[in-house]
Structures are given as C-alpha cells and as structure tokens.
Write an enzyme that holds these catalytic residues in place. Sequence first.
Site, PDB file in Angstrom:
ATOM      1  N   LYS A  26       0.841  -1.204   0.000  1.00  0.00           N
ATOM      2  CA  LYS A  26       0.000   0.000   0.000  1.00  0.00           C
ATOM      3  C   LYS A  26       0.876   1.255   0.000  1.00  0.00           C
ATOM      4  CE  LYS A  26      -0.150  -0.389   4.987  1.00  0.00           C
ATOM      5  NZ  LYS A  26      -0.772  -1.040   6.125  1.00  0.00           N
ATOM      6  N   TYR A  28      17.205  30.215   6.746  1.00  0.00           N
ATOM      7  CA  TYR A  28      16.111  30.930   7.406  1.00  0.00           C
ATOM      8  C   TYR A  28      16.330  31.003   8.908  1.00  0.00           C
ATOM      9  CZ  TYR A  28      13.036  30.774   3.281  1.00  0.00           C
ATOM     10  OH  TYR A  28      12.469  30.935   2.053  1.00  0.00           O
TER      11      TYR A  28
HETATM   12  C1  LIG Z   1       0.020  -2.004   6.662  1.00  0.00           C
HETATM   13  C2  LIG Z   1      -0.538  -3.292   7.101  1.00  0.00           C
HETATM   14  C3  LIG Z   1       0.296  -4.403   7.227  1.00  0.00           C
HETATM   15  C4  LIG Z   1       1.813  -4.309   7.164  1.00  0.00           C
HETATM   16  O1  LIG Z   1       2.259  -3.764   8.398  1.00  0.00           O
HETATM   17  P1  LIG Z   1       3.831  -3.498   8.721  1.00  0.00           P
HETATM   18  O2  LIG Z   1       3.809  -3.010  10.124  1.00  0.00           O
HETATM   19  O3  LIG Z   1       4.262  -2.435   7.769  1.00  0.00           O
HETATM   20  O4  LIG Z   1       4.556  -4.768   8.527  1.00  0.00           O
HETATM   21  C5  LIG Z   1      -0.295  -5.632   7.494  1.00  0.00           C
HETATM   22  N1  LIG Z   1      -1.640  -5.731   7.672  1.00  0.00           N
HETATM   23  C6  LIG Z   1      -2.471  -4.660   7.589  1.00  0.00           C
HETATM   24  C7  LIG Z   1      -3.920  -4.839   7.803  1.00  0.00           C
HETATM   25  C8  LIG Z   1      -1.935  -3.406   7.316  1.00  0.00           C
HETATM   26  O5  LIG Z   1      -2.746  -2.344   7.256  1.00  0.00           O
END
Ligand SMILES: *Cc1c(COP(=O)(O)O)cnc(C)c1O
Length: 351
Positions: free
Chosen positions: A37, A247
């Site tokens: 994602k 800045y």
């Molecule tokens: C993002 C996510 C993961 C992966 O989690 P990490 O902590 O990045 O390994 C797994 N399951 C769900 C439902 C997530 O939203």
Amino acid sequence: MIDIASPLRLRLDSTALVRNWQWLAARSPGACGAAIKADGYGLGAAKVMRHLAAAGCRDFFVATWAEAAALMPLAGDVSLSVFHGVGDADMVAARTLPARPVLNSVEQVRRWRAAGEGRPCDIMVDTGMNRLGLRVEEAIGGALGGLAIDTLLSHLASADEDSEQNARQLAAFRTVRQAVPARRYSLANSAGICLGPDYGFDLTRPGLALYGGVPRREAAGHIRQVAFPEARVLQVREVRKGEPVGYGATWVAPAEGRVAIANMGYADGYLRCHAGQGGAAWRARDLPLVGRVSMDLIAFDASAADGLAEGDWLALDYDLPSTAVRSGLSQYELLTGLGTRFDRCWISKEP
Ligand SMILES: *Cc1c(COP(=O)(O)O)cnc(C)c1O
C-alpha cells in the site's frame, strides 16, 4: 518529450528487498506475502511487486481500489487484496478487477453478498484494535455464513511492543479461526512475525521490514536498508566565521569553511525535524546538516569535504531505525513521506 533528470534520486536496492522478504518468509510457518500500500511505502508498488514476485511472493495487499487498478495487469499467479474493502463507490472496480476486497464490517459483507456475484473475498476481524473489521461476536455469530472466504485476517495493534495485548489478540484470533471456515488465516505484520511462529498461521503480511524498517529488536542485524535518498549539490559556498546560514539564522559558521547547498527539502519529505541532527555522506566524508530545512533546499557543512563541487551527489543519512530515533518520525513516515520529485532508481548492490 525531453528526458529531464531530477536532482533528487532514491536508490533502491532490490537485493536488500528480496533478502528482507526471504528473512521474513523463513520466519513465517506458512506463506509470506507483502503489504505494498501507499505505493509500496513510497518506493514504487509496481517494481516492488515485480521483484518480490520473482523471488516467490504470491500475496500482495494494497489499501484502495485505485492502488489495485494502478497495478494492472497482474501476473497470472499473484493474488491481490484491498484492505479497505468495498464502499458503494467501489463496487464497479471490485467486480471488474482481479483483486479481492477485505470486508471490514457487516455493512460491507451485506454489500458484497448483494453484488459480489458469489466471488471470493477476504474478511478482517477486529480482535481488539478497534480500527477496521467485524467484531469477534459478529464474525462467530453467523454474519459470515455462506461467503466464499479466501483469507480471514486480523491485525495486531501493539506487536512492536512487549504488550499483553498481543497474546489477547492471538487468543481472540484462535477463537474466530475455530468458528469461521476460510481457506487461510493471517494475523502477523512485520512486528508480528518477530513475535514467533504462533503468530504466523497460513500467511503473513509484512510491509515495513521489507523496506528496511526494523520493527522489533529480533530483526536488528537481519534487515537491510533498501532506500537510499540522494540529493545533488546545487552550489558550494565559502562562509566566514560568524556568518549565519539559512532561514532564521539558526546556524552560524564557527570558523571559516564551506557549505554545500543541496536540492532537497521538506516538500520532498525531508522534514524540518531533521534540523540539528541530519547529515549526509560524500566519498566517506560526513557532512552535518546545518540550519533549517527549506522547502526545496538544505545546507551541509562541507568544510571537511575537500573537492566537493556543484553537481556532486550527497547520500543522505537514512538508516531507518536510527533516523527515526533522532528525528522523532516513525520509520513508516520516513519512507512514505519521500515525495514525487525523486527519480526512483533500482539497483542491485550485490547481484
Ligand atoms: C500495513 C498493514 C500491514 C503491514 O504492516 P507493517 O507493520 O508495515 O509490517 C499488514 N496488515 C495490515 C492490515 C496493514 O494495514
């Protein structure tokens, strides 16, 4: 179209990505998937998917249908799931794309029953995080009867800590597993894999650790850095003792020296909290970040970097665990914040 090289690049080590997945897969009693994602945590989901699929990963997870659509067409043997499930506006995408929704509520289940044409789905059950998912009572109370469930998931809230919540969620997940038939069961993210094989079930879903994040101490020394941001030097200037830089004049040259101004700033996700602690390297020389971070520019003390000149590339200090500690940002934020101005260049550090 003219091909214009960006003055920022993100070097991405495909060997490190694959080795990280292999380390996580070796600790997963069943299969090991990948959360890609947020565009593969900022690295580029399509390329991440291609490298991991070539290494044997078969199960991928995105958050939204727009993210799923961007990955089409899928290679024939990979499976893609969409964490946020189906709202009314998603039904066309959900019926058309070769991806499964992760249904998160009784309402989403109802919607899928009405319009999903009996196609397989995944189910998220909330075992105590109170974010997304059906309640345990709903899941075991008959809300899921008759669905073609591929993978039944839950998500750990505190797996990166030695919290009693982990065992409580594990017990609740086992209860659901006894009561609800599915092809596979999946609980662990990166940190959950580190909690041991009890948490692994049929499929794990790491994200962070694939990309070089260290979720718990068990992974330290095993997970390799994948993302290496680099910025080009736009100008090298002489500064006199007592002259301020940037800045607010927050840094003043302690002696006569040189400052390198580089093409990167908070608009690229290199946020202002790096001031006072950030740094970069050039030919094994350390260049401390000086002054405030601007929108598109940062300054480094280059007094020790003899020969550094306009056009040279600086490698930012971006080891995730230590950068998170000094900046106050999470390892997740350090990755997903990296903006669109970087050229993302995949390399293989050791083929
Ligand atoms: C993002 C996510 C993961 C992966 O989690 P990490 O902590 O990045 O390994 C797994 N399951 C769900 C439902 C997530 O939203």
